[in-house]
Design a protein around this motif. Structure first.
Motif, PDB file in Angstrom:
ATOM      1  N   LYS A   1       9.869  -6.617  -7.390  1.00 21.63           N
ATOM      2  CA  LYS A   1      10.215  -6.097  -6.064  1.00 21.63           C
ATOM      3  C   LYS A   1       9.321  -4.903  -5.708  1.00 21.63           C
ATOM      4  CE  LYS A   1      14.148  -4.388  -3.407  1.00 21.63           C
ATOM      5  NZ  LYS A   1      15.572  -4.033  -3.433  1.00 21.63           N
ATOM      6  N   THR A   2       9.083  -4.026  -6.671  1.00 20.48           N
ATOM      7  CA  THR A   2       8.253  -2.841  -6.437  1.00 20.48           C
ATOM      8  C   THR A   2       6.809  -3.228  -6.172  1.00 20.48           C
ATOM      9  OG1 THR A   2       9.716  -1.568  -7.882  1.00 20.48           O
ATOM     10  CG2 THR A   2       7.570  -0.602  -7.384  1.00 20.48           C
ATOM     11  N   LEU A   3       6.275  -4.154  -6.955  1.00 16.98           N
ATOM     12  CA  LEU A   3       4.900  -4.611  -6.729  1.00 16.98           C
ATOM     13  C   LEU A   3       4.761  -5.237  -5.346  1.00 16.98           C
ATOM     14  CD1 LEU A   3       4.192  -6.165 -10.238  1.00 16.98           C
ATOM     15  CD2 LEU A   3       3.042  -4.169  -9.260  1.00 16.98           C
ATOM     16  N   GLY A   4       5.725  -6.055  -4.980  1.00 21.81           N
ATOM     17  CA  GLY A   4       5.716  -6.665  -3.658  1.00 21.81           C
ATOM     18  C   GLY A   4       5.809  -5.632  -2.549  1.00 21.81           C
ATOM     19  N   PHE A   5       6.580  -4.575  -2.788  1.00 21.54           N
ATOM     20  CA  PHE A   5       6.726  -3.495  -1.818  1.00 21.54           C
ATOM     21  C   PHE A   5       5.389  -2.786  -1.586  1.00 21.54           C
ATOM     22  CE2 PHE A   5       7.517   1.061  -1.103  1.00 21.54           C
ATOM     23  CZ  PHE A   5       8.195   1.006   0.102  1.00 21.54           C
ATOM     24  N   PHE A   6       4.692  -2.437  -2.686  1.00 24.77           N
ATOM     25  CA  PHE A   6       3.410  -1.735  -2.551  1.00 24.77           C
ATOM     26  C   PHE A   6       2.392  -2.569  -1.778  1.00 24.77           C
ATOM     27  CE2 PHE A   6       4.448   0.907  -6.492  1.00 24.77           C
ATOM     28  CZ  PHE A   6       4.722   2.044  -5.749  1.00 24.77           C
TER      29      PHE A   6
ATOM     30  N   ASN B   1       3.375  -3.084   1.950  1.00 24.10           N
ATOM     31  CA  ASN B   1       3.058  -1.950   2.822  1.00 24.10           C
ATOM     32  C   ASN B   1       1.630  -2.044   3.348  1.00 24.10           C
ATOM     33  OD1 ASN B   1       5.531  -0.669   2.782  1.00 24.10           O
ATOM     34  ND2 ASN B   1       5.004   0.635   1.048  1.00 24.10           N
ATOM     35  N   VAL B   2       0.706  -2.459   2.508  1.00 26.48           N
ATOM     36  CA  VAL B   2      -0.690  -2.599   2.936  1.00 26.48           C
ATOM     37  C   VAL B   2      -0.809  -3.740   3.936  1.00 26.48           C
ATOM     38  CG1 VAL B   2      -3.070  -3.009   2.178  1.00 26.48           C
ATOM     39  CG2 VAL B   2      -1.541  -1.636   0.754  1.00 26.48           C
ATOM     40  N   ILE B   3      -0.043  -4.808   3.718  1.00 25.37           N
ATOM     41  CA  ILE B   3      -0.072  -5.941   4.658  1.00 25.37           C
ATOM     42  C   ILE B   3       0.428  -5.499   6.031  1.00 25.37           C
ATOM     43  CG2 ILE B   3       0.968  -8.185   5.193  1.00 25.37           C
ATOM     44  CD1 ILE B   3       1.001  -8.702   2.125  1.00 25.37           C
ATOM     45  N   LYS B   4       1.535  -4.741   6.055  1.00 29.56           N
ATOM     46  CA  LYS B   4       2.119  -4.300   7.324  1.00 29.56           C
ATOM     47  C   LYS B   4       1.230  -3.300   8.055  1.00 29.56           C
ATOM     48  CE  LYS B   4       6.778  -4.881   5.612  1.00 29.56           C
ATOM     49  NZ  LYS B   4       7.882  -4.171   4.987  1.00 29.56           N
ATOM     50  N   SER B   5       0.600  -2.409   7.300  1.00 29.68           N
ATOM     51  CA  SER B   5      -0.222  -1.352   7.912  1.00 29.68           C
ATOM     52  C   SER B   5      -1.546  -1.224   7.168  1.00 29.68           C
ATOM     53  CB  SER B   5       0.522  -0.019   7.877  1.00 29.68           C
ATOM     54  OG  SER B   5       1.766  -0.112   8.498  1.00 29.68           O
ATOM     55  N   PRO B   6      -2.463  -2.165   7.348  1.00 28.58           N
ATOM     56  CA  PRO B   6      -3.720  -2.128   6.588  1.00 28.58           C
ATOM     57  C   PRO B   6      -4.600  -0.920   6.895  1.00 28.58           C
ATOM     58  CG  PRO B   6      -3.723  -3.923   8.189  1.00 28.58           C
ATOM     59  CD  PRO B   6      -2.379  -3.300   8.232  1.00 28.58           C
ATOM     60  N   GLU B   7      -4.393  -0.280   8.038  1.00 31.52           N
ATOM     61  CA  GLU B   7      -5.207   0.879   8.391  1.00 31.52           C
ATOM     62  C   GLU B   7      -4.616   2.179   7.847  1.00 31.52           C
ATOM     63  OE1 GLU B   7      -1.886   0.461  10.927  1.00 31.52           O
ATOM     64  OE2 GLU B   7      -3.456  -1.016  10.625  1.00 31.52           O
ATOM     65  N   GLU B   8      -3.389   2.154   7.352  1.00 33.38           N
ATOM     66  CA  GLU B   8      -2.703   3.350   6.867  1.00 33.38           C
ATOM     67  C   GLU B   8      -3.147   3.662   5.429  1.00 33.38           C
ATOM     68  OE1 GLU B   8      -0.624   6.477   7.774  1.00 33.38           O
ATOM     69  OE2 GLU B   8      -0.313   4.786   9.124  1.00 33.38           O
ATOM     70  N   GLU B   9      -3.874   4.773   5.273  1.00 26.32           N
ATOM     71  CA  GLU B   9      -4.448   5.132   3.969  1.00 26.32           C
ATOM     72  C   GLU B   9      -3.392   5.488   2.926  1.00 26.32           C
ATOM     73  OE1 GLU B   9      -7.669   4.872   2.962  1.00 26.32           O
ATOM     74  OE2 GLU B   9      -7.980   3.926   4.906  1.00 26.32           O
TER      75      GLU B   9
ATOM     76  N   THR C   1     -10.113  -2.705   1.507  1.00 23.71           N
ATOM     77  CA  THR C   1      -8.927  -3.499   1.811  1.00 23.71           C
ATOM     78  C   THR C   1      -9.275  -4.981   1.795  1.00 23.71           C
ATOM     79  OG1 THR C   1      -8.161  -1.715   3.242  1.00 23.71           O
ATOM     80  CG2 THR C   1      -7.053  -3.839   3.456  1.00 23.71           C
ATOM     81  N   PRO C   2      -8.623  -5.748   0.918  1.00 21.55           N
ATOM     82  CA  PRO C   2      -8.843  -7.199   0.917  1.00 21.55           C
ATOM     83  C   PRO C   2      -8.308  -7.811   2.213  1.00 21.55           C
ATOM     84  CG  PRO C   2      -7.673  -6.496  -1.067  1.00 21.55           C
ATOM     85  CD  PRO C   2      -7.696  -5.344  -0.125  1.00 21.55           C
ATOM     86  N   THR C   3      -8.595  -9.065   2.386  1.00 22.46           N
ATOM     87  CA  THR C   3      -8.094  -9.752   3.580  1.00 22.46           C
ATOM     88  C   THR C   3      -6.570  -9.846   3.510  1.00 22.46           C
ATOM     89  OG1 THR C   3      -8.231 -11.941   2.564  1.00 22.46           O
ATOM     90  CG2 THR C   3     -10.196 -11.150   3.756  1.00 22.46           C
ATOM     91  N   ILE C   4      -5.952  -9.929   4.650  1.00 16.99           N
ATOM     92  CA  ILE C   4      -4.498 -10.071   4.721  1.00 16.99           C
ATOM     93  C   ILE C   4      -4.080 -11.374   4.051  1.00 16.99           C
ATOM     94  CG2 ILE C   4      -2.522 -10.294   6.303  1.00 16.99           C
ATOM     95  CD1 ILE C   4      -3.738  -7.457   6.120  1.00 16.99           C
ATOM     96  N   GLU C   5      -4.919 -12.408   4.181  1.00 19.93           N
ATOM     97  CA  GLU C   5      -4.614 -13.686   3.534  1.00 19.93           C
ATOM     98  C   GLU C   5      -4.544 -13.522   2.021  1.00 19.93           C
ATOM     99  OE1 GLU C   5      -7.214 -13.391   5.801  1.00 19.93           O
ATOM    100  OE2 GLU C   5      -6.072 -14.197   7.479  1.00 19.93           O
ATOM    101  N   HIS C   6      -5.490 -12.745   1.461  1.00 18.83           N
ATOM    102  CA  HIS C   6      -5.499 -12.511   0.015  1.00 18.83           C
ATOM    103  C   HIS C   6      -4.234 -11.763  -0.414  1.00 18.83           C
ATOM    104  CE1 HIS C   6      -6.948 -11.545  -4.011  1.00 18.83           C
ATOM    105  NE2 HIS C   6      -6.603 -10.287  -3.774  1.00 18.83           N
ATOM    106  N   LEU C   7      -3.885 -10.728   0.328  1.00 21.66           N
ATOM    107  CA  LEU C   7      -2.696  -9.945  -0.012  1.00 21.66           C
ATOM    108  C   LEU C   7      -1.425 -10.782   0.129  1.00 21.66           C
ATOM    109  CD1 LEU C   7      -3.681  -6.583   1.717  1.00 21.66           C
ATOM    110  CD2 LEU C   7      -3.752  -7.107  -0.726  1.00 21.66           C
ATOM    111  N   ASN C   8      -1.344 -11.576   1.186  1.00 20.70           N
ATOM    112  CA  ASN C   8      -0.187 -12.470   1.349  1.00 20.70           C
ATOM    113  C   ASN C   8      -0.092 -13.464   0.207  1.00 20.70           C
ATOM    114  OD1 ASN C   8       1.154 -11.578   3.703  1.00 20.70           O
ATOM    115  ND2 ASN C   8      -0.404 -12.538   4.989  1.00 20.70           N
TER     116      ASN C   8
END
Length: 150
Positions: free
Chosen positions: A17-22, A25-33, A82-89
């Motif tokens: 759950k924690t790994l998925g959360f981290f 967060n990048v998936i939801k806001s890829p521009e947020e450092e 930042t990897p592609t959103i597809e990769h992160l998904n």
């Protein structure tokens, strides 16, 4: 790997759950450092991810790199690019949809045939020839091993 190598189901569920959360967060806001930097000494990371076999490797596959900050000496997982959103998904989907694998022993005898592209090695006849000296040195080596108790 994570599901198979971790036996404690409760810690496994919390870690996944924690790994998925981290990564989520990048998936939801890829521009947020702030979502691209995870302090390794963070209590949650130490308790939930670091003991999880494969947890660090998952973060690395997702695009995080473990580095030490020279200014404060802290260790961080940082997403340098930042990897592609597809990769992160795909990472999150694979993490959430994986399951524990139980290895089974396959006792079916299989005879493997030489493939057409494999090389054939020709050995000279003296490769198989054993001289008296060869036998004597092998006998001495084995006797020495037996004396040492190997």
């Amino acid at each position: 790997m994570i599901y198979t190598l971790n036996k404690d189901e409760e810690k496994l569920a919390i870690g996944v759950k924690t790994l998925g959360f981290f990564v989520g967060n990048v998936i939801k806001s890829p521009e947020e450092e702030k979502y691209k930097k995870i302090r390794v000494s963070n209590a949650g990371v130490q308790k939930k991810i670091m003991p999880l076999v494969g947890g660090v490797e998952f973060l690395e596959i997702a695009g995080f790199t473990r580095i030490t900050d020279d200014s404060d000496g802290e260790e961080y997982f940082i997403m340098l690019e930042t990897p592609t959103i597809e990769h992160l998904n795909l990472c999150v989907e694979t993490l959430q949809n994986s399951k524990k694998l139980t290895p089974t022993l396959d006792r079916d005898v299989k005879v493997l045939q030489q493939s057409a592209g494999s090389q054939r090695y020709e050995l000279t006849s003296d490769f198989y020839r054993v001289t008296k000296e060869d036998l004597m040195s092998e006998q001495k080596r084995r006797a020495d091993e037996a004396e040492r108790g190997e």
